[in-house]
Motif scaffolding. Structure first.
Motif, PDB file in Angstrom:
ATOM      1  N   GLU A 137      10.245 -17.688 -57.146  1.00  0.00           N
ATOM      2  CA  GLU A 137      11.598 -17.912 -56.604  1.00  0.00           C
ATOM      3  C   GLU A 137      11.577 -19.030 -55.579  1.00  0.00           C
ATOM      4  N   LEU A 138      10.575 -19.025 -54.737  1.00  0.00           N
ATOM      5  CA  LEU A 138      10.477 -20.069 -53.717  1.00  0.00           C
ATOM      6  C   LEU A 138      10.248 -21.426 -54.369  1.00  0.00           C
ATOM      7  N   ASN A 139       9.408 -21.453 -55.382  1.00  0.00           N
ATOM      8  CA  ASN A 139       9.128 -22.717 -56.049  1.00  0.00           C
ATOM      9  C   ASN A 139      10.362 -23.349 -56.660  1.00  0.00           C
ATOM     10  N   ILE A 140      11.224 -22.502 -57.184  1.00  0.00           N
ATOM     11  CA  ILE A 140      12.456 -23.019 -57.763  1.00  0.00           C
ATOM     12  C   ILE A 140      13.286 -23.742 -56.702  1.00  0.00           C
ATOM     13  N   VAL A 141      13.441 -23.112 -55.529  1.00  0.00           N
ATOM     14  CA  VAL A 141      14.247 -23.792 -54.516  1.00  0.00           C
ATOM     15  C   VAL A 141      13.537 -25.011 -53.932  1.00  0.00           C
ATOM     16  N   LEU A 142      12.205 -24.966 -53.914  1.00  0.00           N
ATOM     17  CA  LEU A 142      11.477 -26.147 -53.447  1.00  0.00           C
ATOM     18  C   LEU A 142      11.714 -27.329 -54.377  1.00  0.00           C
ATOM     19  N   ASN A 143      11.746 -27.038 -55.668  1.00  0.00           N
ATOM     20  CA  ASN A 143      12.036 -28.101 -56.628  1.00  0.00           C
ATOM     21  C   ASN A 143      13.425 -28.675 -56.373  1.00  0.00           C
ATOM     22  N   GLN A 144      14.371 -27.779 -56.155  1.00  0.00           N
ATOM     23  CA  GLN A 144      15.736 -28.231 -55.882  1.00  0.00           C
ATOM     24  C   GLN A 144      15.778 -29.068 -54.608  1.00  0.00           C
ATOM     25  N   PHE A 145      15.045 -28.624 -53.620  1.00  0.00           N
ATOM     26  CA  PHE A 145      15.010 -29.352 -52.356  1.00  0.00           C
ATOM     27  C   PHE A 145      14.506 -30.780 -52.574  1.00  0.00           C
ATOM     28  N   GLU A 146      13.391 -30.895 -53.303  1.00  0.00           N
ATOM     29  CA  GLU A 146      12.813 -32.215 -53.550  1.00  0.00           C
ATOM     30  C   GLU A 146      13.728 -33.082 -54.399  1.00  0.00           C
ATOM     31  N   GLU A 147      14.283 -32.490 -55.439  1.00  0.00           N
ATOM     32  CA  GLU A 147      15.071 -33.275 -56.384  1.00  0.00           C
ATOM     33  C   GLU A 147      16.469 -33.608 -55.900  1.00  0.00           C
ATOM     34  N   LYS A 148      17.110 -32.658 -55.226  1.00  0.00           N
ATOM     35  CA  LYS A 148      18.501 -32.895 -54.865  1.00  0.00           C
ATOM     36  C   LYS A 148      18.673 -33.408 -53.445  1.00  0.00           C
ATOM     37  N   PHE A 149      17.851 -32.907 -52.529  1.00  0.00           N
ATOM     38  CA  PHE A 149      18.101 -33.270 -51.133  1.00  0.00           C
ATOM     39  C   PHE A 149      17.211 -34.393 -50.621  1.00  0.00           C
ATOM     40  N   LEU A 150      15.947 -34.302 -50.919  1.00  0.00           N
ATOM     41  CA  LEU A 150      15.041 -35.328 -50.416  1.00  0.00           C
ATOM     42  C   LEU A 150      15.085 -36.563 -51.312  1.00  0.00           C
ATOM     43  N   GLN A 151      14.964 -36.343 -52.600  1.00  0.00           N
ATOM     44  CA  GLN A 151      14.915 -37.413 -53.604  1.00  0.00           C
ATOM     45  C   GLN A 151      13.862 -38.431 -53.192  1.00  0.00           C
ATOM     46  N   ASP A 152      14.238 -39.745 -53.210  1.00  0.00           N
ATOM     47  CA  ASP A 152      13.219 -40.749 -52.874  1.00  0.00           C
ATOM     48  C   ASP A 152      13.315 -41.198 -51.435  1.00  0.00           C
ATOM     49  N   LYS A 153      14.090 -40.487 -50.652  1.00  0.00           N
ATOM     50  CA  LYS A 153      14.300 -40.920 -49.277  1.00  0.00           C
ATOM     51  C   LYS A 153      13.228 -40.341 -48.364  1.00  0.00           C
ATOM     52  N   PRO A 154      12.950 -41.006 -47.252  1.00  0.00           N
ATOM     53  CA  PRO A 154      11.985 -40.427 -46.317  1.00  0.00           C
ATOM     54  C   PRO A 154      12.508 -39.143 -45.668  1.00  0.00           C
ATOM     55  N   PHE A 155      13.823 -39.081 -45.425  1.00  0.00           N
ATOM     56  CA  PHE A 155      14.409 -37.900 -44.804  1.00  0.00           C
ATOM     57  C   PHE A 155      15.679 -37.524 -45.552  1.00  0.00           C
ATOM     58  N   ILE A 156      16.187 -36.325 -45.257  1.00  0.00           N
ATOM     59  CA  ILE A 156      17.333 -35.827 -46.007  1.00  0.00           C
ATOM     60  C   ILE A 156      18.558 -36.731 -45.902  1.00  0.00           C
ATOM     61  N   ALA A 157      18.835 -37.227 -44.695  1.00  0.00           N
ATOM     62  CA  ALA A 157      20.043 -38.045 -44.513  1.00  0.00           C
ATOM     63  C   ALA A 157      19.789 -39.523 -44.782  1.00  0.00           C
ATOM     64  N   GLY A 158      18.542 -39.881 -45.022  1.00  0.00           N
ATOM     65  CA  GLY A 158      18.243 -41.294 -45.276  1.00  0.00           C
ATOM     66  C   GLY A 158      16.974 -41.726 -44.588  1.00  0.00           C
ATOM     67  N   SER A 159      17.104 -42.752 -43.747  1.00  0.00           N
ATOM     68  CA  SER A 159      15.892 -43.339 -43.183  1.00  0.00           C
ATOM     69  C   SER A 159      15.468 -42.728 -41.851  1.00  0.00           C
ATOM     70  N   GLU A 160      16.290 -41.830 -41.310  1.00  0.00           N
ATOM     71  CA  GLU A 160      15.892 -41.250 -40.035  1.00  0.00           C
ATOM     72  C   GLU A 160      15.950 -39.729 -40.057  1.00  0.00           C
ATOM     73  N   VAL A 161      15.136 -39.107 -39.243  1.00  0.00           N
ATOM     74  CA  VAL A 161      15.088 -37.647 -39.174  1.00  0.00           C
ATOM     75  C   VAL A 161      16.400 -37.115 -38.594  1.00  0.00           C
ATOM     76  N   SER A 162      16.801 -35.940 -39.058  1.00  0.00           N
ATOM     77  CA  SER A 162      18.028 -35.317 -38.547  1.00  0.00           C
ATOM     78  C   SER A 162      17.803 -33.818 -38.404  1.00  0.00           C
ATOM     79  N   LEU A 163      18.805 -33.108 -37.952  1.00  0.00           N
ATOM     80  CA  LEU A 163      18.717 -31.659 -37.802  1.00  0.00           C
ATOM     81  C   LEU A 163      18.356 -30.994 -39.134  1.00  0.00           C
ATOM     82  N   ALA A 164      18.828 -31.598 -40.227  1.00  0.00           N
ATOM     83  CA  ALA A 164      18.549 -31.014 -41.538  1.00  0.00           C
ATOM     84  C   ALA A 164      17.041 -30.929 -41.775  1.00  0.00           C
ATOM     85  N   ASP A 165      16.319 -32.003 -41.485  1.00  0.00           N
ATOM     86  CA  ASP A 165      14.872 -32.010 -41.705  1.00  0.00           C
ATOM     87  C   ASP A 165      14.173 -30.987 -40.811  1.00  0.00           C
TER      88      ASP A 165
END
Lengths: 261, 240
Positions: free
Chosen positions: B137-165
């Motif tokens: 179950e955890l792996n499934i959400v980790l995949n979603q996290f990588e694919e949908k939220f992080l993608q190819d960006k260094p951080f979730i919102a883009g180039s800088e760290v935010s509360l989300a990270d």
């Protein structure tokens, strides 16, 4: 091509966004997604996530499927920008269209109260209220099994506990959650509480304080708009006449049966 | 009377607040609460009469951390990247903070509870199928996290760290504390973790996680009986 909102008014988060946008005269194109026709209702409809996930498929949901990274409703598309998650969408709209301050007050303490409610809402009201619909309507509809009454009882008890906390901790003696004016917190709460009402569990019946609050919220957004947004859920018994894609039925029945245990 | 933060660093939400406040040099009085001893009122913010949070409770059920983090960011006017004023970037942060409640937070906590606490409660070793299913179950959400939220960006919102990270990473450390190194076979996640740690300060990050990384050493006698009851109840609920 302006703002597009992908919504199904059977869904609580969709209703809060619809009401918010219309109430504030935000111009948008309403993209109707029919959850039951066009979508797989998530792999495991864990009634806490509300993750209704449309598959990118035929006509209606194609837009929604492409539009949102998470393939969920509600979804927002503003030019190239796409967004999911009800809270994120409501906040985006309030900022972009400069809606009146009371919706998300600039006063940081009041704002924190809204944030606090929106957060709590997820694990509490939102974890319980949707289950009433699953148990009373959807599961029997999809599986052909009769309504499991002990399960419903369990769910209603869980919901009662959440409602008690809602009244004592958030609403208290105030007109609205943050005080004298309506905010996003009230809107998000009310649409969720209408879900059990739609399936015949009138949670307002023995709760006069809640009922008063509901009336105030309806007045604040506009009674007509409120009822229009809730037309579908209030006639959800008609759902039993909905043609559900047989493939969908087949797929979901075992998952739903599991949910009953 | 200034800012008081009531925290137990075994709790993910408490860690994100602790790290955020320290990283931004927000002056506060650290009031240590020990959840395991049954002490309550963790994570509340008290400041000249204003209380964001009164109730609270356990390692798993606290969600209002977001309200506190946002309040601190606004009140102490922390650098913009934490909660960007750019409309779309901010929306990305909101989107993650909303999604994570039931997903990363839900599944990460579940794994921790199952792996660390369940054996303590039952006195039996953990059945492997149980661990396997919560890990999946955890792996499934980790995949979603990588694919949908992080993608190819260094951080979730883009180039800088935010509360989300920050919120994301403290949650992911919970299963690590339970002995499941989810970063091991996920190089993109490992790289992201490294960058977040650097952004908040490596030393601060390690310090905040000292407790949880020793969680494997928890024994039943260290846990208050009411709390054991509470966890038992929660695990039984989750098992269904």
């Amino acid at each position: 091509m302006g703002l597009e909102l992908y919504l199904d008014l059977l869904s609580q988060p969709c209703r809060s966004i619809y009401i918010f946008a219309r109430s504030n005269n935000i111009p948008f194109e309403f993209k109707h997604v029919e959850l039951f026709k066009d979508s797989v209702l998530g792999k495991k409809p864990a009634a806490g996530s509300g993750a209704e996930q449309p598959r990118a498929g035929p006509s209606n949901s194609e837009g929604a499927g492409k539009v949102s990274l998470l393939k969920k409703v509600p979804a927002l598309k503003d030019g190239d920008f796409t967004l999911a998650e009800c809270t994120a969408i409501l906040l985006y709209l309030s900022r972009k269209y400069n809606t009146p301050d009371h919706w998300y007050p600039s006063d940081i303490q009041k704002r924190a109260q809204v944030d606090e409610y929106l957060s709590w809402h997820h694990a509490n009201i939102r974890a319980n209220a949707p289950k009433t619909m699953w148990i009373k309507v959807l599961i029997p509809l999809f599986t052909g099994q009769p309504l499991p009454s002990e399960k419903l009882q369990e769910v209603m008890e869980g919901l009662s506990t959440s409602l008690k906390q809602f009244e004592e901790r958030f609403l208290q003696d105030k007109a609205f959650i943050i005080g004298s004016e309506i905010s996003l917190a009230d809107l998000v709460a009310i649409v969720e509480l209408m879900q059990p009402v739609g399936v015949g569990c009138d949670i307002f019946e023995d709760r006069p304080r809640l009922m008063e609050w509901r009336r105030r919220v309806e007045d604040a957004v506009g009674k007509e708009l409120f009822f229009q947004a809730h037309e579908m859920i209030l006639s959800v018994k008609e759902l039993s006449n909905i043609q559900i894609d047989p493939q969908l039925k087949e797929q979901l029945a075992p998952v739903l049966m599991k949910m009953l245990k | 009377m200034g800012l008081e933060l009531y925290l137990d660093l075994l709790s993910q939400p408490c860690r994100s607040i602790y790290i955020f406040a320290r990283s931004n040099n927000i002056p506060f009085e650290f009031k240590h609460v020990e959840l395991m001893k049954g002490e309550r009122a963790t994570m509340s913010l008290r400041e000249s009469g204003f209380r964001v949070q009164k109730h609270l409770l356990s390692l798993t059920s606290f969600l209002e951390v977001i309200a506190i983090l946002l309040y601190l960011a606004r009140k102490f006017e922390t650098p913009d990247h934490w909660y960007p004023s750019d409309l779309q970037k901010r929306a990305r942060v909101d989107e993650y903070l909303s999604w994570q409640h039931v997903n990363i937070r839900g599944k990460g906590s579940k794994l921790f509870l199952t792996k660390v606490l369940l054996p303590l409660l039952t006195g039996q070793p953990l059945p492997p199928e149980k661990l396997e299913s919560v890990t999946e179950e955890l792996n499934i959400v980790l995949n979603q996290f990588e694919e949908k939220f992080l993608q190819d960006k260094p951080f979730i919102a883009g180039s800088e760290v935010s509360l989300a990270d920050l919120v994301a990473l403290v949650e992911l450390m919970q299963p690590v504390g339970a002995g499941y190194d989810l970063f091991e076979e996920r190089p993109k996640l490992a790289e992201w973790r490294r960058q977040v740690e650097e952004a908040v300060g490596k030393q601060l990050f390690q310090e905040a996680h000292e407790g949880i990384l020793n969680a494997k050493n928890l024994t039943a006698d260290k846990i208050a009986p009411e709390l054991l009851e509470h966890f038992k109840h929660q695990l039984l609920k989750q098992a269904s």
